[in-house]
Write an enzyme that holds these catalytic residues in place. Structure first.
Site, short mmCIF file in Angstrom:
data_model
loop_
_atom_site.label_atom_id
_atom_site.label_comp_id
_atom_site.label_asym_id
_atom_site.label_seq_id
_atom_site.Cartn_x
_atom_site.Cartn_y
_atom_site.Cartn_z
CB ALA A 126 29.25 38.68 45.73
CG HIS A 239 31.75 36.98 49.83
ND1 HIS A 239 32.80 38.21 49.84
CD2 HIS A 239 31.24 36.99 48.70
CE1 HIS A 239 32.92 38.34 48.64
NE2 HIS A 239 32.22 37.50 47.90
#
Length: 286
Positions: A126, A239
């Site tokens: 990801a 993130h």
């Protein structure tokens, strides 16, 4: 025809199958998958993938035959399955594409996955930007690497948590202050949150630098710092990566939409895996 064996056929495997339809429909690739419960998966629809049952054992003849017949093996079943089955794939001389990169945080598994004769390929999952960070690390240009992951609180509840800890997370509501549920290194993070922080170990792998891969990764796992945050206002998993050193200062942010198969899984993981698989397939001696 390239024969690809999937270890697992959950949200990632099913989404991956859809993404690989150009290769499958043209007859260039054939997909098989190893699962624990064939009937349960067939009830959901096999999507044209040939399903085989395996109870997690790596020693039975049927399992070994599937691996021997495959040109590429793709793990998308979680850290536990990657640790149990991945080393046998590499030992059999087959290339393994690893999705549950957190398996590399365990020294015994890491040694087996990296010793060959099969090759190990890592998918970034990801997050991205690994070309830049990898180049900086190879030039000894990074002194500090940090990743902060934010997810909805409910997705971070773990079986090992006390009833009070789990209830505190589930009680978070939009507008409440985010709660830090973990701060430390990737190896400890993956043991406590195996389904949430594979990206942290992938980041350590990307920034390991030069030298023996196992030794370099061990150093990188010590350098990378992880913060996992339960955010009641998170619409998407995010993130944030910060890295600094002689090469400069770098900041990257990734927000990924959920998988269409499972909202608890990032949709970018299967997308990244499909890209990695196409790259590996082009270079594989099949």
């Amino acid at each position: 025809m390239t024969r690809i064996l999937l270890l697992g056929f959950g949200a990632i495997g099913r989404q991956l199958t859809g993404l690989l339809q150009p290769e499958v429909s043209s007859g260039r690739w054939a997909l098989q998958a190893v699962v624990r419960d064939v009937e349960a998966h067939e009830a959901r629809g096999s999507l044209g993938v040939e399903l085989h049952s395996n109870d997690g054992s790596h020693s039975n003849d049927g399992w070994r035959e599937l691996v021997d017949r495959a040109d590429l093996v793709v793990e998308c079943a979680g850290v536990s399955a990657a640790r149990d089955l991945g080393p046998g794939v590499v030992a059999a001389g087959r290339d393994l594409v690893l999705t549950s990169v957190g398996a590399l945080a365990y020294p015994d598994t890491r040694a087996k996955l990296l010793q060959g004769p099969g090759r190990l390929h890592i998918t970034p999952g990801a997050i991205g930007g690994f070309d830049l960070l990898g180049a900086a690390a190879e030039a000894d240009g990074l002194a500090a690497v940090r990743i902060r992951t934010r997810k909805l609180a409910g997705s971070l509840v773990q079986p090992w948590m006390s009833a009070e800890e789990a209830a505190d997370l589930r009680a978070l509501r939009p507008g409440d202050e985010p709660k830090v549920v973990f701060s430390g290194g990737p190896a400890d993070a993956i043991k406590k949150f195996p389904g949430n922080v594979n990206v942290a170990v992938a980041l350590a792998w990307a920034t390991r630098g030069t030298g023996d891969s196992a030794t370099a990764l061990e150093r990188s796992l010590q350098r990378v710092q992880v913060e996992l945050v339960a955010d009641p206002d998170a619409e998407l998993s995010s993130h944030d990566i910060e890295a600094s050193g002689p090469a400069g200062r770098f900041r990257m942010r990734f927000e990924s939409a959920p998988s269409p198969e499972n909202p608890r899984t990032s949709g970018l993981t299967a997308i990244s895996l499909a890209h990695t698989l196409r790259r590996v397939a082009k270079s594989a001696p099949v």
